[in-house]
Enzyme design. Structure first.
Site, PDB file in Angstrom:
ATOM      1  N   GLY A  37       0.799  -1.223   0.000  1.00 13.93           N
ATOM      2  CA  GLY A  37       0.000   0.000   0.000  1.00 13.93           C
ATOM      3  C   GLY A  37       0.829   1.269   0.000  1.00 13.93           C
ATOM      4  O   GLY A  37       0.728   2.104  -0.905  1.00 13.93           O
ATOM      5  N   ASN A  68      -7.627  -2.978  -6.074  1.00 13.10           N
ATOM      6  CA  ASN A  68      -8.444  -1.769  -5.948  1.00 13.10           C
ATOM      7  C   ASN A  68      -7.746  -0.658  -5.166  1.00 13.10           C
ATOM      8  O   ASN A  68      -8.312   0.416  -4.991  1.00 13.10           O
ATOM      9  CB  ASN A  68      -9.789  -2.093  -5.295  1.00 13.10           C
ATOM     10  CG  ASN A  68      -9.646  -2.529  -3.852  1.00 13.10           C
ATOM     11  OD1 ASN A  68      -8.578  -2.961  -3.432  1.00 13.10           O
ATOM     12  ND2 ASN A  68     -10.727  -2.439  -3.096  1.00 13.10           N
ATOM     13  N   ARG A  69      -6.516  -0.890  -4.683  1.00 12.44           N
ATOM     14  CA  ARG A  69      -5.839   0.192  -3.965  1.00 12.44           C
ATOM     15  C   ARG A  69      -4.330   0.261  -4.246  1.00 12.44           C
ATOM     16  O   ARG A  69      -3.733   1.298  -4.121  1.00 12.44           O
ATOM     17  CB  ARG A  69      -6.100   0.084  -2.463  1.00 12.44           C
ATOM     18  CG  ARG A  69      -5.454  -1.097  -1.818  1.00 12.44           C
ATOM     19  CD  ARG A  69      -6.101  -1.433  -0.481  1.00 12.44           C
ATOM     20  NE  ARG A  69      -6.111  -2.869  -0.318  1.00 12.44           N
ATOM     21  CZ  ARG A  69      -7.131  -3.632  -0.709  1.00 12.44           C
ATOM     22  NH1 ARG A  69      -8.205  -3.086  -1.226  1.00 12.44           N
ATOM     23  NH2 ARG A  69      -7.070  -4.919  -0.584  1.00 12.44           N
ATOM     24  N   CYS A 177      13.027   2.177  20.474  1.00 12.70           N
ATOM     25  CA  CYS A 177      13.168   2.923  21.723  1.00 12.70           C
ATOM     26  C   CYS A 177      11.899   2.869  22.568  1.00 12.70           C
ATOM     27  O   CYS A 177      11.939   3.059  23.776  1.00 12.70           O
ATOM     28  CB  CYS A 177      13.517   4.385  21.434  1.00 12.70           C
ATOM     29  SG  CYS A 177      15.285   4.673  21.158  1.00 12.70           S
ATOM     30  N   CYS A 189      -3.740  -9.216   1.322  1.00  9.31           N
ATOM     31  CA  CYS A 189      -2.990 -10.280   0.644  1.00  9.31           C
ATOM     32  C   CYS A 189      -2.486 -11.305   1.651  1.00  9.31           C
ATOM     33  O   CYS A 189      -2.395 -12.498   1.348  1.00  9.31           O
ATOM     34  CB  CYS A 189      -1.833  -9.693  -0.161  1.00  9.31           C
ATOM     35  SG  CYS A 189      -0.709  -8.675   0.792  1.00  9.31           S
ATOM     36  N   CYS A 457      19.787   0.861  20.488  1.00 11.41           N
ATOM     37  CA  CYS A 457      20.650   1.988  20.123  1.00 11.41           C
ATOM     38  C   CYS A 457      21.438   2.556  21.295  1.00 11.41           C
ATOM     39  O   CYS A 457      22.328   3.382  21.097  1.00 11.41           O
ATOM     40  CB  CYS A 457      19.833   3.102  19.457  1.00 11.41           C
ATOM     41  SG  CYS A 457      18.595   3.896  20.506  1.00 11.41           S
TER      42      CYS A 457
END
Length: 640
Positions: A37, A68-69, A177, A189, A457
């Protein structure tokens, strides 16, 4: 490239961003992960903005429900890799010369370390995420941090969306985080082709109810147009069943004929269709290869439906045979209701007993096919089915546009040689359903500071509470290290002793005798109260120290039964255990999760979220995990 060489469309872009940035756009290398999408919108934007070197990773194939999108795809593309078709379509949109342009598709899983590793990611100037699941987004987050490549992350949930920038050098918050809620949005799908969770099969079963009983059969996402090039395995049988049900309005119910037709529908859905998909190699990227329901089992299903037995309870889990018998019984009951003049509900309703019975048995049959656990009782399926609503696709175009604008800011800083100063120009932007008091639907905020307790991190110490005498090393690896923490090829050490390793040079059975041991029986004194386990993953340039707290008693939450001894109870978070000779800093409250999974198809909505419907950003950032919570402060026990 001079203005004379640029086509009219790109001349407009050049006048807007300047010549230096335009040159950077046409020469930089972009990695896009996901071509669904948001990915389709991003590829269109990248092409029309003049980007000429783009690589796309996606493991999905195109389903008819995408058409359809996800506008880059057409009917003739059904069954083809999304990334391949999307790259071809985007390249055709490129306004400039296509001779030197490269839109390269990689049909595969971004979690495949043999192909998509730190070295691969480091070759790009910028990475865009357009993913629909936490595991893959977590993987890309870690790769970009290790490679020091900026990542533009986006997500949508219904009318809500958000875009942010992740960059190690700029000292901003990474994807991990904050705690992430359980995924609540699922692509169609996935529902139709590669389900992996109970909610996927329940959504599918709700659409099956619509396919069988809705006056407009085409309203179901399972509907397949018989006039297309690809012949449907089940639509002829569905059409015949609908005709026989319609005939029940005027005449009696031919139970023998109707029962045979119902079995033909089930056989087509759970056997013929699965065999067809296997023959087309549709599941080569699936973690589990589906197994069809045996034809003999469906054809010989003449036993009583489990819901009509004297010992029936709504908490029972039905076998395959029971599910087939229940499905046949549901349609037979529907025929009798139609014959009696009752109008069936056109849409699923969790409070309708017939609809709930059909959804329970047909969703469990699909779970049996795809090896999905846990199976659902009537009671548990009702709880899941009642919270599923369709999500809004339009938001994808908005967040994809915002991602491109953030990309312009990042590339400009790279030109200026100020790669670590993205805080000054980039923002965390919310897309709102309702406008603010000033009339805005987009709300930009400063990029958040990194969480000092983030083990990804900031290399913070994690605290883990579990029963060390009950948990085995295999349970720890499967349930926590790989599933919850997202390590791909972990190595575990206690002190100076290596207790487990994975990698190319490690034999598959080298640690077979070790993984079955209880944690308390491992070498180096075992895992006790206060033991520090170091976990390393060189494929993600990641390491973390886990401080273990031995916990043997687990209290039930309000409204829940006390956990059984066999259940895998654990908490990641809480107070650091006090133990002798342990030198580790406690990991404190990690804050609330704000990121929602992106997609445009199916959304699972909590009741509180349904009531919210406003612009309270603190609510959107609040932790909403209804399964397990793996950060501190809001800790819950995990129950499997």
């Amino acid at each position: 490239m001079s203005s004379n060489e640029l086509p009219m469309l790109l001349n407009g872009v050049k006048k807007t961003v300047g010549e230096k940035l335009m040159n950077k756009i046409t020469s930089c290398k972009i990695l896009l992960v996901g071509s669904g999408g948001i990915g389709c919108e991003l590829l269109k934007n990248l092409a029309l903005s003049g980007f000429t070197h783009v690589e796309v990773i996606d493991l999905d194939t195109i389903d008819i429900s995408n058409l359809n999108r996800q506008f880059l795809f057409r009917r003739q593309h059904v069954g083809m890799p999304k990334c391949t078709v999307a790259c071809e379509a985007a390249l055709a949109m490129l306004p400039s010369s296509k001779d030197d342009a490269k839109y390269i598709a990689h049909h595969g899983n971004v979690c495949d370390n043999s192909k998509f590793n730190v070295q691969y990611v480091s070759s790009f100037d910028l990475v865009f995420n357009a993913l629909d699941n936490v595991a893959a987004r977590r993987r890309v987050n870690r790769l970009c941090l290790a490679a020091s490549v900026p990542l533009i992350e986006a997500g949508t949930t219904g009318y809500l969306g958000q875009v942010t920038v992740i960059d190690r050098e700029s000292g901003v918050e990474c994807y991990e985080c904050q705690a992430k809620p359980t995924q609540k949005v699922y692509p169609i799908c996935t529902i139709r082709s590669t389900p992996s969770m109970p909610v996927h099969t329940i959504v599918w079963a709700k659409e099956l109810y619509k396919l069988l009983f809705n006056p407009k059969v085409e309203d179901s996402m399972l509907f397949e147009d018989q006039t297309g090039d690809e012949t449907s395995t089940y639509m002829d049988h569905v059409t015949q069943l609908r005709k026989e049900l319609e005939a029940c309005k005027e005449g009696g119910v031919d139970e023998v004929k109707l029962r045979r037709t119902v079995k033909e529908v089930l056989l087509a859905l759970y056997n013929t269709e699965i065999q067809k998909q296997l023959g087309m190699d549709r599941f080569k990227t699936a973690q589990k290869v589906p197994t069809s329901i045996p034809a003999e089992m469906i054809q010989n299903a003449d036993s009583a439906a489990p819901s009509k037995r004297l010992d029936y309870k709504q908490t029972q889990i039905w076998s395959k045979e029971d599910c087939v018998a229940e499905a046949v019984s549901c349609v037979m009951d529907a025929a009798l209701m139609i014959n009696a003049g009752t109008t069936l509900l056109p849409e699923f309703d969790k409070d309708d007993h017939l609809a709930m019975r059909l959804v329970t048995c047909t969703s469990n049959l699909r779970s049996y096919v795809f090896g999905i656990e846990p199976l659902q009782s009537h009671y548990s399926a009702k709880g899941i089915a009642g919270n599923i609503i369709p999500a809004i696709a339009t938001t994808n175009a908005i967040v994809a546009g915002l991602q491109i604008l953030q990309g312009f800011h990042i590339l400009k800083k790279q030109i200026e040689g100020k790669k670590g100063e993205l805080k000054e120009v980039c923002s965390y932007t919310y897309c709102l359903r309702d406008k603010t008091r000033k009339g805005f639907y987009l709300l930009p905020t400063s990029l958040p500071e990194p969480n000092p307790k983030c083990f990804v991190c900031k290399n913070a110490v994690l605290n883990l509470s579990l029963d060390t005498a009950n948990w085995t090393l295999e349970m720890l690896l499967r349930r926590i290290i790989k599933k919850e923490l997202g390590f791909m090829e972990p190595s575990l050490t206690i002190g100076s002793s290596i207790i487990y390793e994975e990698g190319e040079d490690i034999e598959e059975n080298e640690y077979a005798a070790m993984v079955v041991k209880k944690l308390s029986d491992l070498p180096a004194g075992g895992v006790k109260h206060g033991t520090i386990i170091r976990i390393e993953d060189f494929t993600q340039d990641l390491e973390v120290d886990v401080c273990v707290h031995n916990k043997t008693e687990w209290e039930a939450k309000e409204g829940e039964d006390a956990p059984d001894e066999e259940e895998e109870c654990f908490v990641i978070g809480g107070d650091k255990p006090v133990a002798a000779n342990v030198d580790a800093n406690p990991a404190e409250d990690g804050g609330a999760g704000k990121d929602k999974d992106d997609d445009d198809d199916i959304e699972v909505l909590d009741e509180d979220e349904a009531r919210l419907g406003g612009n309270d950003i603190s609510k959107k950032r609040a932790l909403g995990d209804d399964d397990i919570v793996v950060m501190e402060g809001e800790s819950k026990k995990a129950r499997v």
